[in-house]
Design a protein around this motif. Structure first.
Motif, PDB file in Angstrom:
ATOM      1  N   UNK A 175      26.288  36.979  29.622  1.00 18.66           N
ATOM      2  CA  UNK A 175      27.211  37.797  30.389  1.00 18.66           C
ATOM      3  C   UNK A 175      28.196  36.887  31.110  1.00 18.66           C
ATOM      4  N   UNK A 176      29.205  37.497  31.699  1.00 17.04           N
ATOM      5  CA  UNK A 176      30.279  36.699  32.269  1.00 17.04           C
ATOM      6  C   UNK A 176      30.542  37.048  33.727  1.00 17.04           C
ATOM      7  N   UNK A 177      30.845  36.028  34.521  1.00 14.20           N
ATOM      8  CA  UNK A 177      31.256  36.273  35.904  1.00 14.20           C
ATOM      9  C   UNK A 177      32.710  35.880  36.095  1.00 14.20           C
ATOM     10  N   UNK A 178      33.410  35.597  34.986  1.00 13.92           N
ATOM     11  CA  UNK A 178      34.846  35.330  35.092  1.00 13.92           C
ATOM     12  C   UNK A 178      35.587  36.647  35.279  1.00 13.92           C
ATOM     13  N   UNK A 179      36.870  36.537  35.604  1.00 15.05           N
ATOM     14  CA  UNK A 179      37.575  37.777  35.906  1.00 15.05           C
ATOM     15  C   UNK A 179      37.846  38.591  34.647  1.00 15.05           C
ATOM     16  N   UNK A 180      37.330  38.137  33.506  1.00 10.09           N
ATOM     17  CA  UNK A 180      37.327  39.012  32.344  1.00 10.09           C
ATOM     18  C   UNK A 180      36.315  40.149  32.557  1.00 10.09           C
ATOM     19  N   UNK A 181      35.333  39.963  33.450  1.00  8.77           N
ATOM     20  CA  UNK A 181      34.352  41.028  33.717  1.00  8.77           C
ATOM     21  C   UNK A 181      34.944  42.073  34.669  1.00  8.77           C
ATOM     22  N   UNK A 182      34.876  43.322  34.272  1.00 10.00           N
ATOM     23  CA  UNK A 182      35.427  44.399  35.108  1.00 10.00           C
ATOM     24  C   UNK A 182      34.794  44.409  36.499  1.00 10.00           C
ATOM     25  N   UNK A 183      33.534  43.997  36.564  1.00 12.29           N
ATOM     26  CA  UNK A 183      32.827  43.931  37.846  1.00 12.29           C
ATOM     27  C   UNK A 183      33.424  42.904  38.800  1.00 12.29           C
ATOM     28  N   UNK A 184      34.303  42.039  38.284  1.00 11.20           N
ATOM     29  CA  UNK A 184      35.026  41.100  39.138  1.00 11.20           C
ATOM     30  C   UNK A 184      36.320  41.735  39.654  1.00 11.20           C
ATOM     31  N   UNK A 185      36.995  42.445  38.767  1.00  7.30           N
ATOM     32  CA  UNK A 185      38.297  43.012  39.137  1.00  7.30           C
ATOM     33  C   UNK A 185      38.133  44.131  40.170  1.00  7.30           C
TER      34      UNK A 185
END
Ligand SMILES: *Cc1c(COP(=O)(O)O)cnc(C)c1O
Length: 495
Positions: free
Chosen positions: A226-236
């Motif tokens: 999984x990703x924690x970069x701002x490609x993850x909607x959970x970041x935006x």
């Protein structure tokens, strides 16, 4: 509410699925199929609430599988005053000039704006794992230009059912950023320097994501990526909150009347933070124009002016390293929002991968230009701006915020547009002490902690305690790997 991928809108995903997966299998980014709307009445109600309640209510509109109670609990934990954030307001606004308000996004545990999303994401992800019935351990892969890495490590350290591996460009982050990451505590964390720049690290991570063979191997070992970069909607999503909140506070401070338009200026790298502001506008926050500010890696400035995105250009290491990026991932979401066509977005992204350049349709460029202005700022001007603003107003800015400040100033001079503007202040100046000192006219600033103390002494301001507290912490991670080795490292760590 359902989510779709920017590269294939025929499939629907729940919010939990989108957050758990991070990146769609087709290489696209997830986004909500529709955008919920806030009326002026809703904004009035939000204005009377503290930040935590604003966050829970706004996020709830996008996350129908979560209850308001759940989200309130997460926000209370993520943004707790004293433990996580050093101000009860969480994100205060500060007037530097009558029409310029800084949205101070760096009062969290790692002193950069990434904390607002990365303190929240672990709660969202952990709950989403449960809601999707996922029993495997989430391995979060992060490519960082400096600030995401530390904020993600701090957010996910010792969170059950997760591991986190961070890759940063070996020579592309500030001394303080590197030290923050290499001293990271936690039993589920790993940190690696990569020989290359941020784009190399980001491309390496994207490659791992899209390698079906590797995914299968990891799955057999009990892991999924999984990703924690701002490609993850959970970041935006948590980032949308502070633009809504900032508008409410501008009204409370009497800077604008409820309903009056503001502009928003954001120092930009991966286009995540400014995209969140764009979402706030789509939801109904009265925003006129967006000013997209770049350093010498001005690929976005040029794109907004010309409609041509061209990453075939020299890469510069600047004094605002968190914006040293030539492949701006989140722009893909904006292109989808304007075109509403997965086929069109796919074409652009294929061109970007194959040729390093794409040109959008004329009507797309027009749509973008009708709302976005852009500008850039080199290192010399960045440092000069820090000195100028400090001597004129007593306000101390970091290098990234200074890029935004300069771009805002030039925009005003050029256009005469004097609209009240919210400028995203993205990091504490103490994270970039040596360069900030140069901006204040110190010709030979100290390095590391000495710079921190020198800056405090010179300005009479005190360094955030998490930065000052790094002194004497043991370095736990010092491995540097080639970009070709990244997939190998992931396997070594997990299997
Ligand atoms: C990450 C970062 C940026 C760029 O934000 P994007 O969302 O990538 O555009 C700007 N300033 C600082 C201090 C950052 O950490």
């Amino acid at each position: 509410m359902q989510y779709v991928s920017t590269r294939d809108s025929s499939l629907r995903y729940s919010a939990s699925q989108a957050i758990v997966q991070g990146l769609s299998r087709d290489g696209g980014l997830f986004l909500p199929e529709t955008i919920p709307v806030l009326s002026l009445q809703d904004l009035k109600e939000l204005r009377s609430l503290p930040y935590v309640q604003r966050a829970a209510r706004i996020m709830k509109l996008f996350l129908d599988e979560f209850t308001l109670e759940e989200l309130t609990e997460y926000a209370q934990k993520a943004y707790r005053f004293g433990e996580k954030f050093d101000t009860p307001q969480v994100v205060p606004i500060v007037a530097v000039e009558p029409k310029t308000y800084l949205l101070e996004l760096w009062h969290g545990p790692t002193s950069a704006f990434k904390d607002l999303a990365l303190q929240m994401l672990p709660y969202l992800l952990t709950a989403a794992l449960k809601k999707t019935g996922q029993t495997q351990t989430a391995c979060i892969l992060v490519a960082t230009s400096g600030d995401t890495g530390k904020a993600a490590l701090e957010g996910f350290r010792d969170v059950a059912h997760t591991k986190i591996l961070v890759f940063y460009p070996e020579k592309g982050v500030s001394e303080m950023q590197e030290l923050q990451m290499r001293t990271q505590a936690g039993d589920n964390v790993g940190v690696y320097g990569v020989k290359g720049n941020f784009d190399d690290a980001q491309t390496g991570v994207k490659k791992i994501f899209s390698d079906p063979h590797l995914r299968e191997k990891l799955a057999n070992g009990g892991y999924f990526l999984s990703s924690a970069n701002s490609i993850n909607w959970g970041r935006v999503l948590p980032q949308i909150v502070y633009y809504v909140s900032g508008y409410c506070d501008l009204v409370s401070q009497g800077a604008v009347a409820m309903g009056e338009k503001i502009n928003v200026c954001v120092p930009t790298g991966n286009f995540g933070n400014i995209l969140a502001a764009f979402y706030a506008k789509q939801m109904g926050v009265p925003i006129g124009r967006f000013l997209c500010a770049s350093n010498e890696n001005n690929v976005l400035t040029e794109f907004i002016r010309s409609g041509c995105y061209n990453r075939n250009r020299p890469f510069y290491h600047t004094v605002s390293p968190s914006m040293d990026i030539l492949i701006s991932s989140n722009l893909e979401r904006l292109l989808y929002l304007f075109s509403r066509s997965d086929a069109e977005v796919r074409r652009y992204m294929e061109d970007l991968t194959q040729k390093g350049v794409y040109t959008v349709l004329p009507e797309r460029a027009e749509q973008i230009q009708s709302q976005f202005s852009s500008g850039d700022c080199n290192d010399a001007v960045t440092l000069q701006t820090i000195g100028q603003v400090f001597s004129q107003t007593g306000y101390l800015m970091d290098t990234h915020t200074a890029v935004g400040y300069h771009v805002l100033q030039s925009y005003r001079e050029k256009t005469g547009d004097e609209t009240v503007t919210l400028l995203a202040s993205t990091a504490s100046p103490f994270k970039f002490s040596s360069d900030v000192l140069k901006g204040l006219g110190v010709t030979n600033p100290a390095g590391g902690f000495m710079a921190l103390e020198q800056l405090a002494e010179k300005t009479g301001k005190s360094a955030p305690s998490p930065l000052a507290g790094l002194r004497g912490m043991p370095v736990r991670f010092s491995r540097v790997v080639a970009k070709e080795e990244m997939a190998q490292v992931v396997q070594e760590m997990l299997l």
